[in-house]
Design a protein around this motif. Structure first.
Motif, short mmCIF file in Angstrom:
data_model
loop_
_atom_site.label_atom_id
_atom_site.label_comp_id
_atom_site.label_asym_id
_atom_site.label_seq_id
_atom_site.Cartn_x
_atom_site.Cartn_y
_atom_site.Cartn_z
N ILE A 43 0.90 -1.25 0.07
CA ILE A 43 -0.06 0.07 0.01
C ILE A 43 0.98 1.32 -0.06
O ILE A 43 1.82 1.25 0.84
N ASN A 44 0.60 2.29 -0.72
CA ASN A 44 1.30 3.42 -0.90
C ASN A 44 0.63 4.50 0.37
O ASN A 44 -0.22 5.03 0.31
N VAL A 45 1.03 4.23 1.53
CA VAL A 45 0.73 4.70 2.71
C VAL A 45 0.90 6.30 2.81
O VAL A 45 0.26 6.98 3.78
N SER A 46 1.71 6.82 1.77
CA SER A 46 1.87 8.26 1.82
C SER A 46 0.67 8.87 1.01
O SER A 46 0.53 10.35 0.95
N SER A 47 -0.15 8.26 0.40
CA SER A 47 -1.38 8.50 -0.19
C SER A 47 -2.73 8.47 0.76
O SER A 47 -2.85 7.27 1.32
N SER A 48 -3.31 9.55 1.36
CA SER A 48 -4.30 9.16 2.13
C SER A 48 -5.50 8.78 1.50
O SER A 48 -6.31 8.03 2.09
#
Length: 225
Positions: A43-48
């Motif tokens: 998951i791209n956790v930098s993206s809300s």
């Protein structure tokens, strides 16, 4: 009051649910956002938006309405923001000191205990709390505080420091990613024994080196739930 006694009294209280009585126990599901959760590696956790999709999928598969957790959880989701000093391993703040309740924006937030409005502030900035309220409480003559982060802008309107707050009174609504520091909608709830002169703000994430102090000063919020 010794720490053990303070925590025991907290646990004995019949606190009002901060999300209200509309939800039953089976509406809640635990959520693991720790660095040990291998599912987050994809998951791209930098993206809300991506993080929100992951959280809402987790709730849907569990037939839940609210995801919760995070006390003393070491997280990687803070690496995206310089606010947490991620460039210095010795001071990097990545251990979460409150409990998060993930639910849709605009959900009403209620005071769990009687108290008064200590302070409020819009902690704007990428990765920060956004609009935040702090309540002051008295317990057997001991003063302590509860913090409510990631609120809506409207939650800060018409507030006056010192206002009496009754248990079960609605005090706020949740904000969107546009105002809450760019996170999926959720409430950050934290108990604080010594506010250390802060107004409308208090660290919600600490470094490993600070952990023993903050673990003592910020007891497990689950004691009230």
């Amino acid at each position: 009051m010794p720490t053990s006694s303070f925590e025991s009294v907290l646990q004995s209280l019949d606190a009002f649910p901060v999300l209200g009585h509309a939800y039953l126990n089976h509406d809640y599901v635990p959520l693991d956002l720790s660095v040990d959760n291998l599912d987050l590696q994809s998951i791209n956790v930098s993206s809300s938006q991506d993080l929100e999709a992951y959280i809402w999928k987790h709730m849907k598969t569990q037939d839940a309405k609210i995801a919760y957790g995070g006390y003393l959880e070491k997280r990687g989701i803070y690496n995206r923001s310089e606010y947490f000093n991620q460039n210095n391993p010795e001071t990097e703040r990545n251990i979460h000191l409150g409990i998060d309740l993930w639910i849709e924006a605009n959900a009403p937030i209620y005071a769990p205990l009687d108290g008064q409005l200590h302070s409020f502030k819009d902690n704007s900035g990428f990765g920060n709390y956004g609009p935040t309220l702090i309540l002051e409480h008295q317990l057997n003559g001991v003063k302590f505080y509860t913090l409510y982060g990631h609120l809506s802008h409207n939650s800060l309107n018409k507030n006056t420091v010192g206002d009496k707050i009754n248990e079960g009174q609605q005090i706020a609504t949740l904000g969107t990613a546009e105002v809450n520091g760019d996170y999926p909608p959720h409430l950050h709830f934290q108990i604080i024994k010594d506010i250390q002169g802060n107004l409308g703000d208090y660290p919600g994430v600490c470094s490993q080196g600070e952990l023993e102090y903050y673990k003592n000063n910020c007891p497990d919020p689950n004691l009230l739930f």
